[in-house]
Structure formats: structure tokens, C-alpha cells
Design an enzyme around this catalytic site. Structure first.
Site, mmCIF file in Angstrom:
data_model
loop_
_atom_site.group_PDB
_atom_site.id
_atom_site.type_symbol
_atom_site.label_atom_id
_atom_site.label_comp_id
_atom_site.label_asym_id
_atom_site.label_seq_id
_atom_site.Cartn_x
_atom_site.Cartn_y
_atom_site.Cartn_z
ATOM 1 N N GLY A 68 1.648 2.822 -2.623
ATOM 2 C CA GLY A 68 1.232 3.697 -3.735
ATOM 3 C C GLY A 68 1.930 3.391 -5.040
ATOM 4 O O GLY A 68 2.303 4.308 -5.773
ATOM 5 N N SER A 69 2.093 2.107 -5.359
ATOM 6 C CA SER A 69 2.823 1.772 -6.588
ATOM 7 C C SER A 69 2.074 2.235 -7.847
ATOM 8 O O SER A 69 2.708 2.650 -8.808
ATOM 9 C CB SER A 69 3.112 0.271 -6.653
ATOM 10 N N SER A 70 0.737 2.223 -7.821
ATOM 11 C CA SER A 70 -0.011 2.633 -9.022
ATOM 12 C C SER A 70 0.192 4.105 -9.326
ATOM 13 O O SER A 70 0.433 4.491 -10.478
ATOM 14 C CB SER A 70 -1.512 2.397 -8.837
ATOM 15 N N ALA A 101 2.700 5.979 -8.252
ATOM 16 C CA ALA A 101 4.120 6.240 -8.552
ATOM 17 C C ALA A 101 4.437 5.842 -9.998
ATOM 18 O O ALA A 101 5.134 6.576 -10.708
ATOM 19 C CB ALA A 101 5.015 5.491 -7.565
ATOM 20 N N ASP A 122 -1.522 10.470 -3.040
ATOM 21 C CA ASP A 122 -0.391 9.605 -3.402
ATOM 22 C C ASP A 122 0.299 10.112 -4.660
ATOM 23 O O ASP A 122 1.528 10.047 -4.784
ATOM 24 C CB ASP A 122 -0.853 8.142 -3.558
ATOM 25 N N GLY A 181 0.823 -1.214 0.000
ATOM 26 C CA GLY A 181 0.000 0.000 0.000
ATOM 27 C C GLY A 181 0.850 1.254 0.000
ATOM 28 O O GLY A 181 0.442 2.307 0.496
#
Ligand code: MEV
Length: 320
Positions: free
Chosen positions: A107-109, A111, A152, A105
């Protein structure tokens, strides 16, 4: 070839309330996502994302509007939105690399979306401002997820520690160096969109009660914003516990999160709370340096995984 990297994030205060017009406080962490993009001479767009087990996923750029697997959706929607906004087109080779698991969680999406757009803006020399980058990245995330405050996305772009209001209405850096945080992963992957929708439904059914909770969370965020620059960690820990009580009353905590939170406090943390959507993912504890080892041990003994992080990481940057 252009390579860009962006940091992950940890929500410190204001989770969920920030989706509904309130502020939050978030810090960027030193686990980074990176994206490499190269132009191709043909009309193919090829994505490699080893951490997501995506190898040579290839489409022609005419197919950007079609449905694609969720692992490549953020990258491809970012490209589609960029091509449309700047009226450009090209075949591309893309490679993503992540220093953190999408499970945490962090925030890879968002980023990966920010990295893709920033790399494209370098490659096509479009000179996007940070705000233009924010707007296009936030649009991309909303196109896919339908919900989210954009905090994010802002963290991936600006880095540091931010005071952020829904949709980027207000984005202000907070002056603070290292925050003495410990991060514990519950081992359970939470589905942010489902939890955000659940709170939204709760708000529609009980507007007075939920707005009252959000109002109290907002007051905590404002108080924290003043205390954090003075490094009043004891008070901030107390505010963390207050924020957690309010999150609990939104029904988004879990027994695993509560367990890691209570063992951290018993081991000497000033305060602890869930970070992000809840339901699983990570909790954070704020503790005096001399208690860090004891708190970490308590989290591990309770079945959590301590994830080493440094806060206040640099925002999106072009790599050499
Ligand atoms: C999820 O990491 C944090 C939420 O506040 C959602 C959002 O702000 O987009 C629950």
C-alpha cells in the site's frame, strides 16, 4: 520542515468483496513510508523519491493540474486536492522515503498520499480530523486509480487492526496484539486496478454467482471479527482457507500464490491465503509459533521470499 510517517498494510480477510460494499479485516505493518515537506519562497514544487529513482522532479504549482509521471502522481494529486480544499498555495520541497518496496502490495500509494496530506495539514495548520484526512486521501486515490475500497488509506491513518467497510462507512479497531502471521512474496508484481476491474466485470456478467461469493466472504469476515479478539488462531486459520477457496473461485489466485499457500499448510500453518488483489504480490500464513521456522523455510524452498513483518503498527504520526 515537517516529517510524517505512515504504516503499510496487509489485508487479512475480505479482499475484493470490500470493493463491493462488504467488510474486510486489515492490519497495519511495521514497514513505514515517510514524507518530509518544507515550504519554499518561490512557486516551485520539487519531489525527491529515491526508491522510485525520482530526483528533483520540479514543476511550478500552476502545473499541478497537468499529467505527471506515475511515480509522483499520488504526491502531486494530494497537494492539488489539499490546495483546492483549503484555498492555500505555496512552493514546496518534498522528499519521500519507503522502508518497503512498492512491489509487495503493502500500500505504498495510499501511505504516501496520507503522509503528504498529514504533513500539509501540519504545515498549514489546518487541523484536519482523522475522518477529513481519510476523505481527502481516499478522494486522491480514486482520482488516480478510479477504483478501490479505501481500506489501505484507513489503515495508514488509524493503524492497528481494523474492521473496515467500503469507502470508510464503518471503521472499527479490533483489539488484538501481535497476530502470528508469516508473509511470503511471490516475486510477481500484481496490478491491483486491473484485477479489481476484472472482478467488477465478472460481477456485471454473473451478478448472482459473484454476489453469492461476496456474501460468503462477508460471513467469514464477521466470524473472524468475533474470533480474532479471543485469539482463536486455529479457527481463524480454518476461516483463512475458506476465504482462499472463495478467492480462487473469483479467478484471481495464481499458481505461484497457490504453491506458497499449499507448502505453508503442509508445513504446519493453520491456514493461508493470498493478501490483497491476487495475481501475485504476497500470501499470508497463520501458524503456531513453534511452526514458524518450518513454514518460513517451506516458503523459501518453494521460491517465495519471506518478508519479516510485525502487525498492528501505529497509524500516521508526525516525526520529530
Ligand atoms: C487490494 O490490496 C485489495 C482489494 O480489495 C482492493 C481494495 O480493497 O481497494 C482487491
Amino acid at each position: 520542515m515537517t516529517k510524517v510517517s505512515a504504516p503499510g498494510k496487509l489485508m487479512l480477510f475480505g479482499d475484493h468483496a470490500v470493493v463491493h460494499g462488504r467488510p474486510c479485516i486489515v492490519t497495519a505493518v511495521n514497514h513505514r513510508m515517510s514524507v518530509e515537506i518544507d515550504k519554499r519562497k518561490d512557486n516551485k514544487i520539487t519531489v525527491n523519491a529515491p526508491e522510485l529513482k525520482i530526483e528533483d522532479y520540479s514543476i511550478s504549482f500552476e502545473d499541478l493540474n497537468k499529467e505527471h509521471p506515475k511515480e509522483v502522481r499520488f504526491v502531486l494529486t494530494a497537494i492539488k486536492n489539499f490546495f483546492e480544499k483549503y484555498n492555500v498555495k505555496s512552493g514546496l520541497n518534498i522528499k519521500t522515503k519507503s522502508e518497503f518496496s512498492s512491489k509487495f502490495g503493502f500500500g505504498s500509494s495510499s501511505a504516501v498520499t496520507v503522509c503528504t496530506l498529514k504533513a500539509l495539514s501540519e504545515l498549514f495548520d489546518t487541523k484536519m480530523t482523522e475522518k477529513e484526512l481519510f476523505d481527502l486521501a481516499y478522494k486522491t486515490v480514486l482520482d488516480i486509480q478510479g477504483v478501490g475500497s479505501g481500506f489501505d488509506v484507513a489503515t495508514a491513518i488509524y493503524g492497528g487492526t481494523l474492521y473496515f467497510v467500503t469507502g470508510g462507512k464503518n471503521i472499527k479497531p479490533i483489539k488484538v496484539n501481535e497476530i502470528p502471521l508469516i508473509v511470503g512474496y511471490t516475486g510477481i508484481k500484481a496490478d491491483t486496478a486491473t484485477l479489481v476491474k476484472m472482478v467488477g466485470e465478472n460481477l456485471r456478467n454473473n451478478p448472482e454467482k459473484i454476489h453469492n461469493i461476496f456474501g460468503k466472504i462477508k460471513n467469514i469476515v464477521e466470524e473472524t471479527k468475533n474470533e480474532i479478539e479471543n485469539k482463536n488462531w486455529k479457527i481463524i486459520g480454518y476461516l483463512m482457507n475458506k476465504n482462499q477457496e472463495l478467492l480462487r473461485s473469483l479467478n484471481i489466485s495464481s499458481k505461484e500464490l497457490e504453491n506458497l499457500i499449499s507448502v505453508s499448510i503442509n508445513a504446519g500453518a493453520y491456514g493461508a491465503k493470498l493478501s490483497g488483489a491476487g495475481g501475485g504480490d504476497c500470501m499470508i500464513a497463520l501458524a503456531p509459533e513453534e511452526k514458524h521456522e518450518t513454514v518460513k523455510k517451506a516458503i523459501e524452498q518453494a521460491g517465495g521470499t519471506v518478508i519479516p513483518v510485525e502487525t498492528n503498527a501505529e497509524g500516521v504520526r508526525v516525526e520529530d
